[in-house]
Scaffold this motif. Structure first.
Motif: not given
Length: 953
Positions: A414-419, A430-439
């Motif tokens: 149900s989260c908006p796409a993408p990411n 159920c909080f939909c959010a865009a995370p920062l992706l870190i290696g």
């Protein structure tokens, strides 16, 4: 020509506006501008990451990665403070012009593919604090000029090919805290002069070709916490003076050809980790009076004698004691684990294999958190010792995490796409959010088992970043070193205002914390390295830029900009109207040429259909005939007058390819011939339309069949699943090794594997595919294609995601995920849980059969175990450890042959005959040419396209 003149006029107007702005602003030092242009010329930039370095002023125009001082210095010029070029896929060399950026404090070109040597001119950057060159392909020796940088805090040159000796001049680096030079080809002796370094905290020189004796003088380093010299070729002994390193946390001298006794380290109160394994050490183990903080003792693979000292008992944080492959005798004291209370995350492993241990003194009861192995000892001749004679649990190097169930009750997908995804730790359900992706990677952790330190690490990192604990989600795995690789997701905070993404300033703040090492050092976690800071939507336009600077006020700049822009807009409107009229004329001319060219579009084996045939087959493209759609257009089920059922992919208006590209696409697809690839039957190029015609796959996608919906009520048996896996693997093997030219699919997933009426698996949808690299002039074939990351979350190869290097093993990883879907019926990502991680946890804990899909009924357990093992091998992060497609096909054929006749052949033949009760008009075409494709083609290269799933609804 008129259009060209109009375009030139427009560019002149914009240039005049830009000139007005720049004329009223202070500018970058001209010498530094010249230097930056020379630096740009020395780089090869295949992704045009530095394209804006060709225009404007570096500091005023915010060139990518160029950060300047907020205010001018006494010479009235702006100066470059930082060069941040992390992970931009740059190659080429480092220009000597770097030495002209005399005010620079940070030089960061980590994780690119830069070759050549380190220019000695860097030694002239007297204000440099961070020299970050790790993760490239640099060669040559270390310039001694670097040793005269008065403010240098950190030198990272690890993971290159640098050779030669460590310059003695490095002993002058009085402010340097971090020497990270591991994984190179450095040779010679460690200079004893380095003992003069007053601030050195971490000395990482492992995995080089260093030789000579270990300098006893290193014990004089007053601040040293980590001495890591593994995998070198030293002579002599471990200096007894190393017992005087009173601040030391970790001593790692594994595989260094050292001899003699182990020195007494009992005075080092903070020692947490000692590894001197795989040497030629002899004598007995000293009774070192170890302190409570010790987690790891590895003395294995030496020539040690005597008994196990009592100092190894009663250590509350001990995780691993490795003494195997020595000549120790006596008994193992149970006091090592007795009277110790373990929590749910703590483990203790004692590996004493292949010694002369006679038994266990004290209690013979092992707590569940303790593993002891005495295999190869006389003790195991006694039947009562059976519990102590098992093999220790091997560390599984796969993605792991501490399970979180906070999103289990959230609505699926149900989260908006993408990411966007559910924030698993958020106090808002159920909080939909865009995370920062870190290696992120710990380069030298002070422990062997991470779960006991999982929560303290989360506290350490979130407090260092000044974020809430629940904003962090991470998975991890152990890598060679040992180093601890992490995939961090940092989520924004729910504010109640539909704010589900970070603002720009917060993204830049968090990035700065990582790139400038502003997160305080931790003793137990050791030094870290940033591998990547990936910005996808909605952050992809947020890049590190220079703050606006200059002597002119913001209001004045705004006025100038507005005036210039308004004038440019008025003029450009006139020019645009003129160009639009020319464009319309050209469009009609092109349409005429297209009509004429259709007669020449003839390709052997591929039929040209008329537009009228397409209309009749789809009942004038009736919505009831639509069976799929994507960015390219819609897909219809069509029935020709002779009863042939087909899938017709129709490009939507606005997505038409050029005539040359359309022709190239068909020519390429017509060359693929395999029973496990969906076949191209023909095309239509009339009435301004572009359509491709494929065989129709009556049993839909593999994902549909695994889900068992109302339409797909029959479940797949294990035999069917193995046959589908084998067919899919054969199709991909053909693409990798037999297609001409070879192809990397890049989007293998369960919805792109289609099943015909006889459940034959066929690979489809090549919208993201790329041609494999070909041999160069010397006959050398590159191992990868450098490209932007494309694919589907859950199936993406982690190595490809990190390095942008697409290889045949990227398809292997994705196929491994499909295999896990076949085994479990799970989706790749469900409520934040990753299928690879979940299966690995079950596999490691011996509970693998608990997650096998119950819908497939009975199965031969030995075959399932082999299939699980193969799938997990495919999903290993290290690409070199994954099998090739040829090996996968061979192993699947072996599994198929192992299956009982009744289990494989009977079920297979029943379902082959029944076709899952599909009618004859839905049988597949006999053509054997090519998969469903949604792709753009330019020349000889396949580029990113849009995936379409072409199957019945």
């Amino acid at each position: 020509m008129a259009e060209l003149r109009g375009g030139l006029w427009l560019r002149v107007v914009w240039s005049m506006g830009l000139f007005l702005v720049v004329a009223y602003c202070q500018s970058t030092d001209p010498a530094e501008v010249t230097a930056l242009r020379a630096i740009r010329e020395s780089f090869i930039d295949p992704e045009n990451s530095l394209s804006n370095w060709r225009r404007g002023d570096p500091c005023v125009s915010n060139w990518t990665g160029v950060l300047c001082f907020n205010t001018t210095l006494d010479d009235s010029y702006l100066h470059v403070r930082e060069l941040q070029l992390l992970h931009l896929n740059l190659s080429g060399t480092l220009s000597p012009a770097l030495g002209q950026l005399s005010y620079m404090e940070i030089l960061d070109v980590m994780w690119n593919k830069i070759t050549g040597s380190i220019p000695k001119e860097i030694g002239g950057l007297t204000k440099l604090k961070l020299l970050l060159l790790n993760g490239n392909e640099l060669t040559g020796s270390l310039p001694e000029e670097i040793g005269y940088l008065p403010d240098l805090d950190r030198i990272q040159i690890d993971q290159n090919h640098i050779s030669g000796e460590i310059p003695k001049s490095f002993a002058n680096l009085n402010k340097t805290k971090h020497f990270h030079m591991n994984n190179n080809s450095l040779s010679g002796q460690i200079p004893p002069e380095l003992s003069r370094l007053p601030s050195l905290v971490h000395m990482l020189l492992d995995n080089n070709n260093l030789s000579g004796y270990l300098p006893p003088q290193l014990s004089e380093l007053p601040q040293l916490l980590i001495l890591q010299l593994d995998n070198n070729h030293f002579e002599g002994t471990i200096p007894p003076s190393y017992g005087n390193m009173l601040q030391l946390l970790k001593l790692s001298l594994r595989n260094c050809t050292l001899q003699g006794p182990i020195p007494d380290l009992s005075r080092i109160r903070n020692l947490a980790y000692i590894d001197v394994s795989n040497n030629n050490l002899n004598g007995s183990i000293p009774n070192m009076n170890l302190f409570d903080g010790i987690t790891t003792i590895d003395l294995s693979r030496n020539q040690l004698t005597g008994s196990i000292p009592p100092s190894f008992s009663g250590l509350p944080n001990l995780q691993r004691l490795s003494l195997f492959n020595n000549s120790l005798n006596g008994s193992l004291p149970s006091s090592i684990w007795q009277n110790r209370t373990f929590n749910s995350t703590e483990q203790l492993t004692l590996d004493l294999q292949n010694n002369n241990i006679s038994g266990v003194s004290g209690s013979l009861i092992l707590p569940p958190n303790v593993t002891v192995s005495l295999q190869g000892n006389p003790a195991c001749l006694n039947a009562s010792m059976a519990i102590f004679c098992q093999s220790p649990i091997a560390l599984v190097n796969h993605l792991q995490s501490i399970p979180s169930n906070s999103t289990d009750n959230c609505p699926p997908q149900s989260c908006p796409a993408p990411n966007y995804e559910y924030a698993p730790g958020s106090p808002t359900p159920c909080f939909c959010a865009a995370p920062l992706l870190i290696g992120y990677r710990l380069k030298s952790p002070g422990f062997s088992d991470f779960p006991a330190y999982f929560y303290p690490f989360e506290v350490y990192l979130t407090s260092g970043l000044k974020i809430n604990h629940y904003q962090l989600d991470l998975t991890y795995e152990w890598q060679k070193g040992p180093r601890l690789r992490m995939y961090l997701k940092i989520f924004p905070v729910y504010t109640g205002n539909d704010s589900n993404a970070f603002n720009r300033s917060e993204v830049l703040r968090i990035r700065k914390m990582f790139t400038q090492w502003e997160i305080p050092d931790s003793e137990i976690f050791g030094p870290y390295e940033l591998l990547n800071f990936t910005l996808l939507d909605p952050y992809k336009d947020v890049i590190p830029t220079s703050p606006s600077s200059g002597g002119i006020s913001k209001g004045a700049v705004a006025g100038i900009v507005v005036g210039a822009v308004v004038g440019a807009v008025l003029l450009s409107a006139f020019v645009s109207l003129y160009i639009l009229r020319l464009h319309r004329k050209r469009y009609h001319a092109v349409s005429k040429r297209r009509h004429v060219s259709r007669a020449s579009l003839k390709i052997e084996g591929v039929k040209s259909f008329s537009y009228e045939e397409m209309k009749r087959a789809t009942n004038n493209f009736d919505a009831a005939s639509e069976v799929g759609h994507g960015g390219y257009g819609k897909v219809y089920k069509g029935v020709f007058t002779d009863g042939t059922v087909v899938a017709i992919k129709r490009a939507q208006e606005g997505s038409l390819q050029g005539e040359k590209e359309f022709l190239t696409e068909i020519e390429l697809l017509s060359r693929l011939h395999h029973r496990n690839l969906v076949s191209l039957l023909g095309f239509c190029d009339e009435e301004g339309e572009q359509m491709l015609v494929y065989e129709f796959m009556s049993n839909g996608t593999l994902r549909d069949n695994l889900s068992v919906t109302e339409k797909y009520k029959e479940s797949l048996s294990f035999a069917m699943r193995i046959r589908i896996a084998l067919g899919s693997a054969k199709g991909i093997l053909y693409l990798h090794s037999e297609a001409n030219p070879p192809i990397f699919h890049r989007d293998i997933k369960a919805t792109n594997i289609l099943l015909d009426s006889q459940l034959i698996a066929k690979v489809a949808d090549f919208g993201l595919s790329r041609l494999a690299p070909v041999a160069d002039m010397e006959g050398v074939v590159p191992g990868h294609v450098s490209t932007v990351v494309k694919g589907t979350p859950g199936y993406l190869d982690p190595e490809y995601f990190l390095t942008h290097k697409l290889t045949d093993k990227s398809d292997v990883y994705s196929l491994g995920v499909v295999f896990l879907e076949l085994l479990t019926g799970m989706h790749p990502i469900t409520h934040g849980k990753n299928i690879v991680r979940e299966v690995n946890i079950a596999y490691r804990s011996g509970m693998i059969f608990s997650i096998i899909d119950a819908k497939m009924g009975s199965y031969p357990s030995e075959c399932v175990e082999k299939f699980v093992t193969l799938a997990l091998k495919c999903c290993r992060e290290d690409t070199d450890e994954r099998p090739s497609m040829a090996e996968i096909v061979r192993e699947l054929e072996n599994i198929w042959q192992m299956m009982p006749e009744s289990e494989s052949r009977t079920n297979d033949s029943i379902n082959t005959e029944s076709g899952k009760n599909m009618s004859s008009d839905e049988s597949s075409s006999s053509a054997t040419k090519n998969p469903y494709v949604s792709t753009d083609i330019s020349g000889s290269d396949l580029v990113s396209g849009v995936v379409l799933t072409i199957a019945p609804r």
